[in-house]
Design an enzyme around this catalytic site. Structure first.
Site, mmCIF file in Angstrom:
data_model
loop_
_atom_site.group_PDB
_atom_site.id
_atom_site.type_symbol
_atom_site.label_atom_id
_atom_site.label_comp_id
_atom_site.label_asym_id
_atom_site.label_seq_id
_atom_site.Cartn_x
_atom_site.Cartn_y
_atom_site.Cartn_z
ATOM 1 C CB CYS A 40 59.170 29.639 44.866
ATOM 2 S SG CYS A 40 56.784 29.635 45.355
ATOM 3 C CD GLU A 77 70.766 31.092 48.228
ATOM 4 O OE1 GLU A 77 70.933 29.782 47.651
ATOM 5 O OE2 GLU A 77 71.532 32.352 48.238
ATOM 6 C CD GLU A 78 61.786 26.438 50.589
ATOM 7 O OE1 GLU A 78 60.807 25.841 50.024
ATOM 8 O OE2 GLU A 78 62.672 26.335 51.332
ATOM 9 N NE ARG A 79 60.265 31.274 52.941
ATOM 10 C CZ ARG A 79 60.052 31.844 54.094
ATOM 11 N NH1 ARG A 79 60.648 32.856 54.697
ATOM 12 N NH2 ARG A 79 59.262 30.919 55.128
#
Length: 386
Positions: free
Chosen positions: A246, A241-243
């Site tokens: 981003c 989810e972080e990627r």
């Protein structure tokens, strides 16, 4: 992925907040190299924007991940990279594992206040000797009765100088490196924590980034998220989810950089015409806009499959890789077209040039993304699981 009326209304609310409460202060926050996270998060929490895909029982909206994606994309309207990144840490980096695997008690104590904007969180993974090599981290926790005693260092930690708590990845045993780690919630006012240094960066100036020391920091074992030894697995899931965040949050800045460069090129006089009359400039900007649309399609497809419950490790890694590479290309090319004006500090293109460089490093460097893709494609051998 098609945004519904509800998605667009969330983006409209976010955009209004940005126009009224963030963008008027961005230049000052950049100069101060900090922004008032508690104040900004309280405003976002009051609007229900910090927990769109989090459980309703803890103050979230209980929506699917596409709504979080829409919010991330809207954050691209902030006229710097540091503030959106700080918000993204709260929504998509330090809370997903807590929301999925944390006990009810833990979620009441940490997740609910984070969703309400009453507290600021950070994610503690990177260390001076272990950034993209997550398995190589050295911070450790030993058991003492019903507590952990945590020692070690964490570095490059966004929000850490203002954070109320850290979701910390730490070794909790001496076993194999992929099965000896746990995610532990650590209150940042605990005795033994030293906020040792504010790290000055070439970009993302309004985002505070710290070097944090832990010396026998006592934390109850009940503050562990999920099962002991599963922290590496939980963090790898959290990274997806972080990627995606981003990638989604980069789309508007890339669009705006190209649009503002076109406007500049149409005004800039050159050799009896304008810069925009040069075919090379026209073709290059057309090519870059095409690349941004390709990134948008890839990001939306990954989001769709994530919402359906599919493993999007490959697509999220592709999106993250493409985001870093394309941000560098767009910012560098557009800065070149701006000429001397692009080399000035306050130019928005030069800010993207500085801020955007992090996208190829943070959350897993480009080379790590390529390594993941080589494995998912069957080109590189996967190491035997320890």
């Amino acid at each position: 992925m098609n945004y519904t009326h509800e998605h667009l209304e969330i983006q409209k609310t976010m955009r209004r907040f940005i126009d009224e409460r963030i963008n008027p202060h961005v230049d000052a926050w950049e100069a101060e190299e900090a922004f008032p996270a508690h104040e900004v998060f309280a405003g976002l929490g009051a609007l229900g924007l910090l927990g769109l895909n989090k459980p309703e029982a803890y103050g979230g909206a209980g929506l699917d991940y596409s709504y979080a994606m829409a919010l991330a994309e809207a954050l691209g309207h902030v006229r710097c990279g540091g503030v959106p990144m700080a918000i993204g840490v709260q929504t998509d980096m330090c809370t997903p594992a807590l929301a999925r695997f944390g006990s009810d008690e833990l979620r009441r104590e940490f997740l609910a206040p984070a969703i309400a904007g009453q507290t600021v969180g950070c994610i503690g993974v990177s260390e001076p000797g272990a950034g993209s090599d997550v398995a190589g981290l050295k911070s450790h926790a030993r058991k003492d009765g019903g507590d952990y005693l945590i020692s070690g260092q964490k570095m490059w930690i966004t929000n850490s100088l203002q954070a109320d708590w850290m979701c910390m990845l730490v070794n909790t045993s001496d076993g194999p490196v992929h099965r000896n780690k746990s995610l532990v919630m650590v209150p940042m006012d605990s005795p033994g924590i030293e906020k040792a240094q504010k790290i000055r960066k070439i970009g993302m100036h309004s985002s505070d980034t710290g070097l944090i020391y832990f010396d026998e920091v006592r934390v109850p074992q009940r503050y562990r998220i999920g099962e002991e030894g599963q922290g590496f697995v939980y963090q790898m899931q959290q990274f997806q989810e972080e990627r995606l965040w981003c990638a989604a949050s980069s789309l508007v800045p890339l669009d705006d950089c190209i649009a503002e460069t076109i406007e500049w090129a149409q005004q800039r006089k050159l050799f009896g015409g304008t810069l925009a009359d040069q075919q090379w400039v026209q073709f290059k900007l057309a090519e870059l806009k095409t690349e941004v649309e390709a990134l948008r399609a890839l990001t939306y497809r990954a989001c769709d499959l994530h919402v359906q419950g599919q493993d999007v490790t490959e697509l999220a890694s592709m999106a993250k890789l493409k985001t870093g590479r394309l941000t560098r290309e767009v910012a560098d090319t557009c800065l070149q077209f701006w000429g001397g004006m692009g080399f000035t500090w306050d130019n928005r293109v030069s800010r993207l040039y500085r801020d955007g460089r992090l996208a190829s490093i943070g959350g897993g460097a480009d080379e790590v993304m390529l390594g993941i893709l080589a494995k998912t494609m069957g080109i590189a051998k996967r190491p035997p699981r320890e």
